[in-house]
Write an enzyme that holds these catalytic residues in place. Structure first.
Site, mmCIF file in Angstrom:
data_model
loop_
_atom_site.group_PDB
_atom_site.id
_atom_site.type_symbol
_atom_site.label_atom_id
_atom_site.label_comp_id
_atom_site.label_asym_id
_atom_site.label_seq_id
_atom_site.Cartn_x
_atom_site.Cartn_y
_atom_site.Cartn_z
ATOM 1 N N SER A 20 -9.821 -0.725 7.257
ATOM 2 C CA SER A 20 -9.257 -0.487 5.926
ATOM 3 C C SER A 20 -8.598 -1.695 5.274
ATOM 4 C CB SER A 20 -8.242 0.659 5.976
ATOM 5 O OG SER A 20 -8.897 1.896 5.955
ATOM 6 N N LYS A 55 0.857 -1.189 0.000
ATOM 7 C CA LYS A 55 0.000 0.000 0.000
ATOM 8 C C LYS A 55 0.895 1.241 0.000
ATOM 9 C CE LYS A 55 -3.937 1.890 2.659
ATOM 10 N NZ LYS A 55 -4.765 1.716 3.887
ATOM 11 N N SER A 87 -9.694 1.654 3.061
ATOM 12 C CA SER A 87 -8.847 2.444 2.186
ATOM 13 C C SER A 87 -7.814 1.616 1.421
ATOM 14 C CB SER A 87 -8.113 3.495 3.012
ATOM 15 O OG SER A 87 -7.222 2.870 3.927
#
Lengths: 474, 479
Positions: free
Chosen positions: A174, A75, A150
């Protein structure tokens, strides 16, 4: 669900599969699925170079690391040395990190291959991955739908077979919510299990780096490498890291499942309710005991989460001021104008909203009513879980109230968006580990079962995931 | 109307640790700008602070020295504000749970002792340095040096217990003396390692409630603190006497113009939005840690002063002067152990030694005349090897010469004649040369003996031991 590229370290070490061929195959997948917008940067060159070095090592019989040849996406809010660290924001569009996160150092030391940086909601704020400066990520199960957020890019990278595993971060769901939406396993370790050094902070007391994978085995192997004390993060626990993979045990015998009625209320999709219930039955049939438990503070979880998370975020994001790095507004009149313009233009709407909220709840005259009260309720919520884990090993529930929603559906309704986290925020507030495991589909869309365990009981989560995985539900 | 001033001080002391409070960067002063920095003190995305435990030990020392209550669990908090030399956009400090609270220390002004309360001592990080006004900076630009960012500080907040600039200066002097004794800060106000802000208000004598206060900043010496407070007291009295009102504001002292000017008003006061720093776990001090710090504490100035009076029988004034700094007291004690003549040793240290220290601008521990050399010299006087005045010549010589004291005395030809034979001869010669004076002595004018001693000393070219000469004269004249 098996995948032709599933990670098999024995095959790699025995030279049945070259690391280069795996990296090439994944790069091809990434290219093919470009429209999903899962990656912000792909490290094709360096990943292939790393693969060749590793293949040489294997050919020469040199000792290789525990994750030799495992292909991992990261990420883009976790620092990889000399690589971009955009956080999905215009603010850091051109920022290159001069250092690596602890988790990245540990992965590289065990010969994992970092294939690229994945898309995310800006600064990890969002539940749909629509808040990225680099565009929305699409759900591979239905490209008209969101992948969740997210960590949407990481979830999609794993779901669409672009890597073996992906790192995400989970502040209020997330990792678990996008795992649920994309039919992947998403593990959020307990607070302090994994070092946060090098993870760009959203809410420091809630953030935790975790893993997406298609199999519990890969999640277990990855966690074993990234977990453990780090002298660069004083909130990281000095607690032994078990060999999660070697101890993977799908037996449901002597496991007590706690079912919180608070997680099965109105607003829960019917298919998900039934699917989760029937999966609980299967676990019972396999030997698990099942009992009702109460988590009465659940109704306050979202409220206190959005106070604590935004308060910390308002302070954590103050460093993006245009002074030392990142975006800076052009020709500001003075220092204050530079801050105002830089942050007004550099941050997206949701980030600005949360900074404003957080600034408000910490302000003189409001602190006691909001922030201090939220901390008190947080302690009570944690007590709920402490009590619950005296009576059960795992708390079982849906991960999300609905399957993936349509792109744009909730974009203008922040409150509806915040309710996406209703089942997931508590684990962050209580600091406990939790996992989302694919549990079925609703109208062709995957959904997950969430399991939560007491601190440092990630093994129990992985074991249950292994059991569920073996049922081949999706 | 008669007014009374109410003064409280906030003192920042830069701690003399090798590395910064939350990272391992060096704290050394004077390096090229932005060279002592890392991801942590630059606030790069993802970096996290880790506490340097030596900072805690240093803060504990100050807490113990001021008899403060130690909060065995204390916590760092974030003080949020934007400034170009504050990379994180917040300063890590302590707020609701500082490491020390409720301490006090004694000051003395004109021989009067007074206790000054200490509200709290807390740990925090320093900010960087903004440079605006130097010749090498463009008018439209500012430069930032982040080397100082993360250098550890303690802030010592006093109660509003001081009533005059003299008292404030005495308190600040005492704090500086303590941090130096403890070895936790060099106490240099000019270089900014010790900084002092003053809160000043006035009220009519006899009034209980406090007046509106102003805050004075930018006073880089004890003298300036005194001047600024006096200035501000006078200004506030003038305002009230003219029928005006004191406005709560922050004032910047201008040492060149000897005046204070407004820096910001109350309406510009920051809302710092303090909250506990989630990146740092609470600081938990256990008994072992505290005991270790306690064991490592030096004797403090007040205790040492009392001991000097008792143990060495020194006058209060001498004890005070000799314990002003740890270095002076150490020097004295190192010498006195060998001389066993406390008062004479004290006189030498307070006289010749301090004069030399001032002249060379060197601390006592770095003087060419070491405590050991001084002790040798004093012993030579005690043993009658050398006169007091000759000893001063040897002391001067020791500035440049490395020989042992005894050798130097001989080389300079300053050894006293105390050999009885030689002295007896000289005495006999003097008496033979002055029959009239001998007669008048014998007639009862005993003070003539001074004349004889002087004559013998002249004859010996100053090397005779006057005490011995006196003895021999008294004996011979009685014959």
């Amino acid at each position: 669900m098996t995948h032709p590229l599933d990670y098999n370290p024995e095959a790699i070490r025995a030279e049945h599969v070259s690391v280069r061929s795996r990296v090439e195959a994944y790069l091809k997948q990434i290219e093919q699925h470009k429209s999903l917008n899962a990656f912000i940067h792909v490290f094709a060159g360096s990943a292939l170079k790393q693969a060749d070095t590793l293949d040489d090592k294997i050919r020469q019989g040199t000792q290789t690391g525990k994750l030799a040849g495992m292909v991992i996406a990261v990420k883009d809010n976790i620092a990889v040395k000399d690589a971009t660290l955009t956080c999905g924001s215009k603010m850091l569009e051109n920022y290159i990190s001069p250092y690596a996160a602890t988790v990245i150092e540990r992965l590289l030391a065990e010969d994992a291959i970092i294939i690229g940086k994945t898309n995310l909601d800006e600064f990890a704020m969002g539940s749909s991955n629509e808040n990225s400066y680099f565009g929305a990520v699409k759900n591979p199960h239905d490209t008209g739908r969101v992948p969740g957020g997210s960590s949407g890019g990481s979830a999609v990278a794993v779901a669409a077979g672009m890597c073996d595993a992906a790192l995400g971060s989970d502040t209020g769901g997330s990792i678990r919510q996008p795992a649920s939406f994309t039919g992947t396993i998403g593990l959020k370790p307990g607070y302090g299990r994994v070092s946060r050094y090098g993870l760009v902070a959203f809410a420091s007391s809630l953030d935790q780096i975790g893993v997406f994978s298609r199999t519990p085995s890969v999640a277990a192997q990855t966690l074993a490498v990234i977990a453990g004390a780090d002298k660069r993060d004083s909130t990281c626990a000095d607690e032994d890291v078990p060999d999660y993979h070697a101890r993977l045990n799908p037996s449901m015998k002597d496991i007590t499942l706690g079912i919180p009625e608070e997680y099965f209320q109105d607003g829960l999709d019917g298919d998900i309710r039934n699917g989760v219930r029937s999966l609980i039955d299967k676990m019972r049939e396999a030997g698990a005991r099942v009992r009702e438990i109460a988590l009465p503070m659940t109704e306050y979880a979202i409220a206190i989460y959005y106070i604590i998370a935004t308060a910390e975020a308002s302070s954590n994001l103050a460093r993006f001021d245009g002074v030392r790095y990142g975006f800076r507004a052009e020709d500001p009149g003075d220092l204050n104008e530079m801050y105002a313009q830089t942050r007004a233009v550099g941050f997206g709407e949701e980030v600005r909203r949360r900074i404003m909220l957080g600034t408000y709840v910490l302000s003189a005259g409001y602190y006691d009513a909001y922030y201090r009260k939220a901390l008190q309720v947080r302690r009570k919520l944690k007590e709920d879980f402490d009590n619950a884990f005296e009576h059960c090993d795992l708390i079982v529930s849906p991960t999300t109230p609905t399957p993936a929603f349509a792109l744009g559906e909730k974009a203008d309704d922040p409150l509806a968006m915040y309710l996406q986290d209703i089942y997931t925020v508590s684990a962050n507030l209580a600091g406990i580990p939790a996992i989302s495991v694919p549990a079925g589909t609703s109208n062709g869309l995957p959904y997950g079962m969430q399991l939560q365990a007491a601190p440092f009981n990630e093994q129990k989560l992985l074991n249950a995931a292994q059991f569920i995985h073996s049922l081949n539900l999706t | 109307m008669q007014y009374e001033a109410v003064i409280g001080l906030e003192i920042h002391a830069q701690l003399a640790t090798q590395s910064k409070i939350f990272c391992s960067c060096s704290t050394a002063f004077g390096a090229a700008p932005n060279t002592q920095v890392c991801p942590v003190c630059l606030a790069l995305p993802g970096a996290l602070p880790v506490l340097n435990e030596q900072v805690v030990s240093f803060a504990l020392k100050m807490g113990l020295a001021t008899r403060s209550r130690i909060n065995m669990t204390n916590q760092f908090a974030r003080k949020n504000y934007f400034y170009a030399d504050l990379p994180k956009g917040y300063q890590i400090s302590q707020f609701e749970l500082p490491i020390c609270e409720h301490g006090h220390l004694n000051i003395s002004v004109d021989g009067q002792y007074k206790q000054i309360g200490i509200t709290r001592i807390h740990m925090e990080e320093d900010a960087g340095k903004s440079i605006h006004d130097e010749s090498f900076v463009n008018r439209s630009e500012s430069l930032v040096d982040l080397n100082r960012c993360g250098v550890p500080l303690i802030e010592i907040v006093s109660e509003p217990d001081m009533r005059s600039a003299d008292e404030a200066a005495a308190y600040l002097t005492k704090i500086r003396q303590l941090v130096r004794y403890l070895g936790i800060c060099d106490g240099n106000m000019e270089e900014g390692s010790l900084r002092c802000d003053a809160n000043v208000s006035i009220r009519p004598v006899g009034q209980e409630s406090l007046g509106v206060k102003t805050e004075l900043k930018n006073m880089n010496s004890i003298k300036n603190v005194e001047k600024a407070i006096d200035y501000e007291i006078k200004r506030q009295i003038d305002v009230l006497e003219d029928g005006g009102e004191i406005v709560q504001e922050t004032l910047l002292w201008d040492p060149a113009k000897n005046e204070a000017r407004t820096m910001r008003g109350k309406e510009d006061a920051h809302d710092y939005r303090y909250f506990p720093d989630p990146d740092l776990v609470p600081v938990v001090i256990d008994d072992t840690w505290l005991a270790k710090v306690r064991a490592d504490m030096p004797e403090l100035p007040d205790e040492r002063r009392e001991r000097f009076e008792k143990e060495y029988g020194l006058p209060a004034y001498d004890a005070e002067v000799l314990t002003t700094s740890r270095e002076t007291a150490d020097y004295f004690e190192e010498a006195v152990i060998k001389t066993n003549t406390p008062k004479r040793t004290a006189n030498w240290v307070m006289g010749e030694v301090m004069r030399l220290s001032n002249e060379l601008n060197l601390g006592l521990s770095r003087l060419p005349v070491t405590a050991e050399k001084l002790a040798d010299l004093i012993r030579a006087i005690e043993q009658g090897d050398i006169s007091q005045s000759a000893a001063k010549m040897v002391f001067e010589a020791l500035r440049t010469r490395k020989e042992p004291v005894a050798e130097l005395i001989d080389q300079l030809g300053l050894r006293q004649v105390s050999d009885s034979g030689a002295l007896e001869e000289m005495v006999s010669k003097v008496l033979a040369d002055h029959p009239e004076e001998v007669a008048s002595y014998k007639n009862g004018r005993k003070n003539v003996i001074g004349f004889f001693v002087g004559s013998v000393m002249r004859l010996s070219k100053g090397k005779a031991d006057p005490k011995r000469v006196n003895e021999i004269l008294t004996r011979k004249l009685a014959e």
